[in-house]
Design a protein around this motif. Structure first.
Motif, short mmCIF file in Angstrom:
data_model
loop_
_atom_site.label_atom_id
_atom_site.label_comp_id
_atom_site.label_asym_id
_atom_site.label_seq_id
_atom_site.Cartn_x
_atom_site.Cartn_y
_atom_site.Cartn_z
N ALA A 191 9.23 16.26 8.59
CA ALA A 191 7.79 16.21 8.39
C ALA A 191 7.06 15.60 9.59
CB ALA A 191 7.45 15.41 7.13
N ALA A 192 7.71 14.66 10.27
CA ALA A 192 7.04 13.94 11.36
C ALA A 192 8.03 13.54 12.43
CB ALA A 192 6.33 12.70 10.82
N ALA A 193 7.64 13.71 13.69
CA ALA A 193 8.42 13.23 14.83
C ALA A 193 7.74 11.97 15.36
CB ALA A 193 8.47 14.30 15.93
N PHE A 194 8.55 11.02 15.83
CA PHE A 194 8.02 9.73 16.27
C PHE A 194 8.52 9.43 17.68
CE2 PHE A 194 8.51 4.91 16.16
CZ PHE A 194 7.19 4.68 16.52
N LEU A 195 7.58 9.12 18.57
CA LEU A 195 7.90 8.68 19.92
C LEU A 195 7.55 7.20 20.03
CD1 LEU A 195 8.75 9.53 22.86
CD2 LEU A 195 6.29 9.70 23.32
N GLY A 242 0.83 -1.18 0.00
CA GLY A 242 0.00 0.00 0.00
C GLY A 242 0.87 1.24 0.00
N ALA A 243 0.28 2.39 0.35
CA ALA A 243 1.00 3.65 0.23
C ALA A 243 0.92 4.45 1.52
CB ALA A 243 0.41 4.48 -0.91
N SER A 244 2.04 5.09 1.85
CA SER A 244 2.12 6.05 2.95
C SER A 244 2.84 7.28 2.45
CB SER A 244 2.87 5.46 4.14
OG SER A 244 3.24 6.48 5.05
N SER A 245 2.25 8.45 2.69
CA SER A 245 2.87 9.69 2.22
C SER A 245 4.18 9.98 2.94
CB SER A 245 1.90 10.86 2.41
OG SER A 245 1.56 11.02 3.78
N LEU A 246 4.39 9.40 4.13
CA LEU A 246 5.63 9.61 4.87
C LEU A 246 6.73 8.66 4.42
CD1 LEU A 246 4.43 10.19 8.54
CD2 LEU A 246 5.30 11.90 6.94
N SER A 247 6.38 7.40 4.18
CA SER A 247 7.40 6.40 3.90
C SER A 247 8.13 6.65 2.60
CB SER A 247 6.79 4.99 3.90
OG SER A 247 5.94 4.81 2.77
N VAL A 248 7.53 7.41 1.68
CA VAL A 248 8.19 7.67 0.40
C VAL A 248 9.20 8.81 0.50
CG1 VAL A 248 6.24 6.80 -0.92
CG2 VAL A 248 6.33 9.23 -0.34
N LEU A 249 9.22 9.54 1.61
CA LEU A 249 10.14 10.65 1.76
C LEU A 249 11.54 10.15 2.09
CD1 LEU A 249 7.98 13.06 3.96
CD2 LEU A 249 8.32 13.17 1.48
N ALA A 250 12.53 10.91 1.68
CA ALA A 250 13.90 10.63 2.10
C ALA A 250 13.99 10.80 3.61
CB ALA A 250 14.86 11.57 1.39
#
Length: 247
Positions: free
Chosen positions: A72-76, A57-65
């Motif tokens: 774009a996103a912080a992850f805890l 499938g597709a994620s707009s975040l996973s395709v980013l370098a």
């Protein structure tokens, strides 16, 4: 405008889909609670969305370098271990690495420490803090990253009631400021009270997406969690309390 868009996201463990064709979007101004029982696929969904797990499938975040994704996103993540005896301000400043140097004197570090009630701890060694204080310091680190989107995996687990409420209020404030938050939670009361929207997954599938009142229905509470609960609108806002098991 969307800060995160998932289309048919699927994460497999072997041949078993632990996240099964989930589609959703997170927009600016939303504090979205990600709910589901243990093993529902919440952590796998967050990690798959970030490209940290192989997925279909597709994620707009996973395709980013990687560098663009960090801006774009912080992850805890769930893990709370702090391995190095650095100062709290140095730990929190690591959140600025996505934007260049990890500067402890950056205003974003001070803002994050203040939001998490740690301004008086900035020169303490992070490894000398209590478990709950360490958890708050790690939340401050992702706040210092100051990204449009924040993804947090069970951030209030193990915190005392005051810290839980304050943390959820920080997330709600971020949404009110125009940022987006996707937060995995087990506390349905905190979710109902502080989230603008709830996403419920069960056995890897999205089964409900809407307001707390729309999602936490009697039927879904019984089918997904095996509980019954009390939900009321009060002058202080919505209140939800689990009452007992039904199976």
């Amino acid at each position: 405008m969307s800060l995160l868009s998932l289309t048919g996201l699927t994460v497999l463990r072997g041949s078993c889909p632990v996240v099964d064709r989930v589609s959703l979007t997170i927009a600016p101004g939303e504090c979205v609670g990600l709910l589901g029982p243990n093993g529902a696929g919440k952590t796998s969904l967050l990690r798959g969305a970030l490209g940290l797990l192989p997925h279909q499938g597709a994620s707009s975040l996973s395709v980013l370098a990687p560098a663009a994704r960090a801006r774009a996103a912080a992850f805890l993540p769930q893990g709370r271990e702090i391995a190095w005896p650095v100062s709290v301000e140095t730990l929190v400043a690591l959140g600025r690495s996505a934007h260049g140097a990890a500067d402890p004197d950056h205003p974003a570090v001070t803002r994050a420490l203040e939001r998490m009630g740690l301004a008086g701890f900035r020169n303490r060694r992070a490894t000398e803090l209590s478990g709950g204080e360490q958890a708050r310091a790690l939340i401050a680190r992702v706040l210092a990253q100051e990204t449009p989107l924040l993804l947090a995996d069970e951030p209030v687990a193990g915190l005392d009631p005051e810290a839980q409420i304050r943390t959820m209020q920080v997330f709600a404030d971020l949404a009110a400021e125009g940022r987006g938050v996707l937060v995995s939670l087990h506390d349905l009361g905190l979710a109902a009270r502080h989230c603008t929207r709830l996403v419920l997954i069960h056995r890897g599938q999205l089964v409900a997406d809407g307001t707390p009142r729309e999602v936490l229905t009697e039927a879904r509470l019984a089918d997904v969690f095996g509980i019954r609960g009390y939900h009321a609108e009060t002058p202080d806002g919505p209140v939800f309390q689990p009452l007992g098991v039904v199976r």
